[in-house]
Design a protein around this motif. Structure first.
Motif, mmCIF file in Angstrom:
data_model
loop_
_atom_site.group_PDB
_atom_site.id
_atom_site.type_symbol
_atom_site.label_atom_id
_atom_site.label_comp_id
_atom_site.label_asym_id
_atom_site.label_seq_id
_atom_site.Cartn_x
_atom_site.Cartn_y
_atom_site.Cartn_z
ATOM 1 N N ASP A 56 0.829 -1.209 0.000
ATOM 2 C CA ASP A 56 0.000 0.000 0.000
ATOM 3 C C ASP A 56 0.858 1.252 0.000
ATOM 4 O OD1 ASP A 56 -2.263 -1.599 0.134
ATOM 5 O OD2 ASP A 56 -2.471 -1.408 2.298
ATOM 6 N N LEU A 57 1.895 1.234 0.816
ATOM 7 C CA LEU A 57 2.748 2.417 0.966
ATOM 8 C C LEU A 57 3.488 2.741 -0.333
ATOM 9 C CD1 LEU A 57 4.117 1.554 4.517
ATOM 10 C CD2 LEU A 57 2.451 3.335 3.956
ATOM 11 N N LYS A 58 3.961 1.700 -0.998
ATOM 12 C CA LYS A 58 4.656 1.921 -2.279
ATOM 13 C C LYS A 58 3.702 2.456 -3.341
ATOM 14 C CE LYS A 58 8.202 -1.613 -1.502
ATOM 15 N NZ LYS A 58 8.656 -3.001 -1.847
ATOM 16 N N ALA A 59 2.445 2.040 -3.281
ATOM 17 C CA ALA A 59 1.464 2.461 -4.283
ATOM 18 C C ALA A 59 1.207 3.962 -4.251
ATOM 19 C CB ALA A 59 0.148 1.710 -4.077
ATOM 20 N N ILE A 60 1.431 4.578 -3.078
ATOM 21 C CA ILE A 60 1.194 6.028 -2.966
ATOM 22 C C ILE A 60 2.481 6.793 -2.671
ATOM 23 C CG2 ILE A 60 -1.260 5.906 -2.378
ATOM 24 C CD1 ILE A 60 -0.452 6.022 0.586
ATOM 25 N N HIS A 61 3.630 6.094 -2.814
ATOM 26 C CA HIS A 61 4.945 6.748 -2.716
ATOM 27 C C HIS A 61 5.229 7.269 -1.310
ATOM 28 C CE1 HIS A 61 8.211 9.298 -4.818
ATOM 29 N NE2 HIS A 61 8.496 8.007 -4.965
ATOM 30 N N ARG A 62 4.773 6.536 -0.294
ATOM 31 C CA ARG A 62 5.141 6.900 1.074
ATOM 32 C C ARG A 62 6.590 6.524 1.317
ATOM 33 N NH1 ARG A 62 2.669 10.424 4.082
ATOM 34 N NH2 ARG A 62 3.084 9.313 6.020
ATOM 35 N N ILE A 63 7.250 7.275 2.191
ATOM 36 C CA ILE A 63 8.689 7.113 2.364
ATOM 37 C C ILE A 63 9.037 6.089 3.447
ATOM 38 C CG2 ILE A 63 9.062 8.913 4.121
ATOM 39 C CD1 ILE A 63 11.458 9.867 2.363
ATOM 40 N N HIS A 64 8.053 5.701 4.285
ATOM 41 C CA HIS A 64 8.348 4.783 5.377
ATOM 42 C C HIS A 64 7.875 3.370 5.036
ATOM 43 C CE1 HIS A 64 4.129 5.876 6.253
ATOM 44 N NE2 HIS A 64 4.043 4.669 6.793
ATOM 45 N N SER A 65 8.244 2.430 5.885
ATOM 46 C CA SER A 65 7.839 1.029 5.709
ATOM 47 C C SER A 65 6.788 0.661 6.744
ATOM 48 C CB SER A 65 9.050 0.105 5.874
ATOM 49 O OG SER A 65 9.509 0.128 7.226
ATOM 50 N N GLY A 66 6.139 -0.481 6.525
ATOM 51 C CA GLY A 66 5.169 -0.965 7.491
ATOM 52 C C GLY A 66 5.791 -1.259 8.838
ATOM 53 N N LYS A 67 7.016 -1.797 8.806
ATOM 54 C CA LYS A 67 7.703 -2.113 10.054
ATOM 55 C C LYS A 67 8.011 -0.834 10.837
ATOM 56 C CE LYS A 67 10.428 -5.593 10.015
ATOM 57 N NZ LYS A 67 11.559 -6.542 9.781
ATOM 58 N N GLU A 68 8.410 0.224 10.129
ATOM 59 C CA GLU A 68 8.673 1.508 10.798
ATOM 60 C C GLU A 68 7.384 2.085 11.392
ATOM 61 O OE1 GLU A 68 12.484 3.385 8.370
ATOM 62 O OE2 GLU A 68 10.494 3.400 7.418
ATOM 63 N N ALA A 69 6.269 1.858 10.717
ATOM 64 C CA ALA A 69 4.993 2.347 11.232
ATOM 65 C C ALA A 69 4.664 1.676 12.569
ATOM 66 C CB ALA A 69 3.885 2.081 10.222
ATOM 67 N N GLU A 70 4.824 0.363 12.632
ATOM 68 C CA GLU A 70 4.558 -0.348 13.878
ATOM 69 C C GLU A 70 5.510 0.085 14.987
ATOM 70 O OE1 GLU A 70 3.544 -4.517 13.872
ATOM 71 O OE2 GLU A 70 3.532 -4.553 11.680
ATOM 72 N N LYS A 71 6.775 0.245 14.642
ATOM 73 C CA LYS A 71 7.791 0.644 15.635
ATOM 74 C C LYS A 71 7.494 2.039 16.178
ATOM 75 C CE LYS A 71 11.673 -0.097 17.853
ATOM 76 N NZ LYS A 71 11.773 -1.153 18.895
ATOM 77 N N SER A 72 7.002 2.941 15.330
ATOM 78 C CA SER A 72 6.743 4.313 15.792
ATOM 79 C C SER A 72 5.677 4.333 16.880
ATOM 80 C CB SER A 72 6.321 5.199 14.612
ATOM 81 O OG SER A 72 5.038 4.855 14.119
ATOM 82 N N LEU A 73 4.661 3.480 16.767
ATOM 83 C CA LEU A 73 3.624 3.411 17.796
ATOM 84 C C LEU A 73 4.179 2.829 19.095
ATOM 85 C CD1 LEU A 73 0.471 2.216 15.809
ATOM 86 C CD2 LEU A 73 1.140 4.542 16.411
ATOM 87 N N GLU A 74 5.008 1.818 18.979
ATOM 88 C CA GLU A 74 5.617 1.224 20.173
ATOM 89 C C GLU A 74 6.457 2.255 20.925
ATOM 90 O OE1 GLU A 74 7.919 -2.135 18.976
ATOM 91 O OE2 GLU A 74 6.239 -3.127 17.970
ATOM 92 N N LEU A 75 7.249 3.017 20.173
ATOM 93 C CA LEU A 75 8.122 3.997 20.811
ATOM 94 C C LEU A 75 7.330 5.167 21.395
ATOM 95 C CD1 LEU A 75 11.106 4.097 18.265
ATOM 96 C CD2 LEU A 75 11.103 3.125 20.569
ATOM 97 N N ALA A 76 6.281 5.571 20.717
ATOM 98 C CA ALA A 76 5.453 6.666 21.243
ATOM 99 C C ALA A 76 4.918 6.303 22.629
ATOM 100 C CB ALA A 76 4.301 6.966 20.285
ATOM 101 N N GLU A 77 4.453 5.088 22.770
ATOM 102 C CA GLU A 77 3.931 4.649 24.063
ATOM 103 C C GLU A 77 5.053 4.496 25.083
ATOM 104 O OE1 GLU A 77 1.895 1.218 22.694
ATOM 105 O OE2 GLU A 77 0.188 2.360 21.926
ATOM 106 N N LYS A 78 6.191 3.998 24.637
ATOM 107 C CA LYS A 78 7.348 3.839 25.531
ATOM 108 C C LYS A 78 7.754 5.174 26.134
ATOM 109 C CE LYS A 78 12.299 2.703 25.328
ATOM 110 N NZ LYS A 78 13.403 2.194 24.452
ATOM 111 N N TYR A 79 7.684 6.240 25.338
ATOM 112 C CA TYR A 79 8.136 7.553 25.809
ATOM 113 C C TYR A 79 6.988 8.424 26.323
ATOM 114 C CZ TYR A 79 12.834 6.534 24.252
ATOM 115 O OH TYR A 79 14.082 5.978 24.122
ATOM 116 N N GLY A 80 5.840 7.815 26.558
ATOM 117 C CA GLY A 80 4.781 8.510 27.272
ATOM 118 C C GLY A 80 3.928 9.452 26.461
#
Length: 381
Positions: free
Chosen positions: A125-149
């Motif tokens: 999906d991300l490649k189809a609309i030329h997004r710069i991030h990956s699915g794995k980075e998307a999941e990691k960003s949510l984990e880190l957001a919660e980790k840092y409050g």
């Protein structure tokens, strides 16, 4: 309460669907920041609605900024306008920027709300609309957001993407079921965007209307099952996790827009900053005094005075997109009984199962919300 929107008009690369103004020449960023701080200072005398209750830094990709630069902007706003003690300060971010190091630094700023542009957790999906991030980075960003409050957290998702499937859309939703806030948008073709051209030329096929409707029904089932309130057509929250900034737009509150391409609203007029980064930097670099500013401000933005008819139409359009609906008492008090009577007469053209009137408020049903813009147009003067 008044709000401030700051447009950071820079991206590493443009998404094919995007209709917002942005440029990829990030070398302009230092000069842009100097110009922005000058605009913050110069516009302070002309905006009477302060201090700000919300500050929203959007884009573009504001997470290209180092958190120290973000705090510098916040400090400048506090100095010239003031921020309320519990001001909501939102930063839009791309998942690929949200590393451990970035979050450690961002935690030291006064930013207290994060809106992450995920769109999908699937690389196809991300490649189809030329997004710069990956699915794995998307999941990691949510984990880190919660980790840092960062508990006041929102994620953006898009349905109706090229090549998308119902199963992938369901999986996307399940990954954000624990969040307090979601913005879920149907992909729209913005005239002038790369995707608009690709679809027009037959190079890209979008899902048909039935497929999109199926994804929308899936979204409605999901939010109901996970206790999300649909408080605006595309926005959902648990408890009181509304976007205070965006809610002010829909409730007809004044706001200031700064940066190239930003829009502002001061109750009797709308102000649109011209979308021109080099011009913005050049003009502001040449201004040395308030007097010079008054002579040249028209080079930076256009001001449109709003008639009662225009203000009525805008209020109807924005309020009907929300769960609070259009307040008929407020409408009558602001624009007169003739406008209220006109609206009620026009309702005969709207199917009865698309709205209710309760406690003097016109509120769209779930069926009506899907057609909110068309219903509003029916009620326009």
């Amino acid at each position: 309460m008044p709000g401030l929107y700051i447009h950071f008009p820079f991206c590493r690369q443009k998404c094919t669907y995007c209709g917002f103004y942005s440029v990829t020449r990030v070398a302009f960023v230092p000069d842009f920041l100097a110009a922005l701080k000058k605009e913050i200072r110069l516009r302070a005398d002309t905006f009477v609605f302060k201090p700000f209750d919300t500050l929203y830094i959007g884009g573009g990709t504001p997470s290209l900024l180092h958190p120290d630069e973000i705090q510098d902007i916040i400090n400048c706003v506090e100095e010239h306008y003031g921020l309320t003690n519990d001001a909501e300060i939102t930063i839009e971010a791309n998942p690929n920027h949200l590393t451990d190091e970035y979050f450690k630094a961002l935690r030291q700023t006064k930013a207290n709300r994060l809106s992450i542009g995920i769109q999908s957790f699937f690389d196809e999906d991300l490649k189809a609309i030329h997004r710069i991030h990956s699915g794995k980075e998307a999941e990691k960003s949510l984990e880190l957001a919660e980790k840092y409050g960062f508990n006041n957290l929102s994620a953006d998702l898009i349905y109706g993407l090229p090549g998308s499937s119902l199963s992938r859309w369901k999986a996307n939703l399940e990954k954000v079921a624990h969040l307090p806030h979601l913005s879920c948008y149907q992909l729209t073709l913005e005239e002038g965007s790369v995707l608009y051209r690709q679809v027009s030329q037959g190079h890209v096929r979008l899902p048909d209307e039935e497929e999109v409707e199926e994804q929308y029904r899936c979204l409605m089932d999901f939010v109901a099952a996970h206790d999300f309130l649909q408080y605006e057509v595309s926005n959902f929250c648990k408890g009181n996790a509304f976007s205070r900034h965006n809610t002010a737009y829909w409730k007809d509150e004044p706001y200031l827009g700064l940066g190239p391409g930003a829009h502002g609203y001061q109750l009797d007029c709308r102000i649109c900053n011209l979308p021109d980064v080099p011009g913005y930097i050049r003009i502001l670099s040449q201004i040395r005094s308030a007097e010079e500013w008054r002579c040249q401000e028209q080079l930076l933005f256009e001001k449109e005075m709003l008639t009662p008819q225009m203000k009525y139409n805008e209020y109807v359009m924005t309020s009907l997109r929300t769960c609070w609906g259009c307040d008929l008492t407020r409408l009558r008090e602001k624009w007169g009984s003739s406008y209220e009577q006109y609206l009620l007469e026009q309702l005969r053209h709207v199917p009865e199962n698309h709205y209710i009137i309760k406690d003097s408020k016109l509120i769209l049903t779930h069926q009506g919300l899907r057609l909110a813009d068309g219903i509003a147009a029916t009620l326009f003067v």
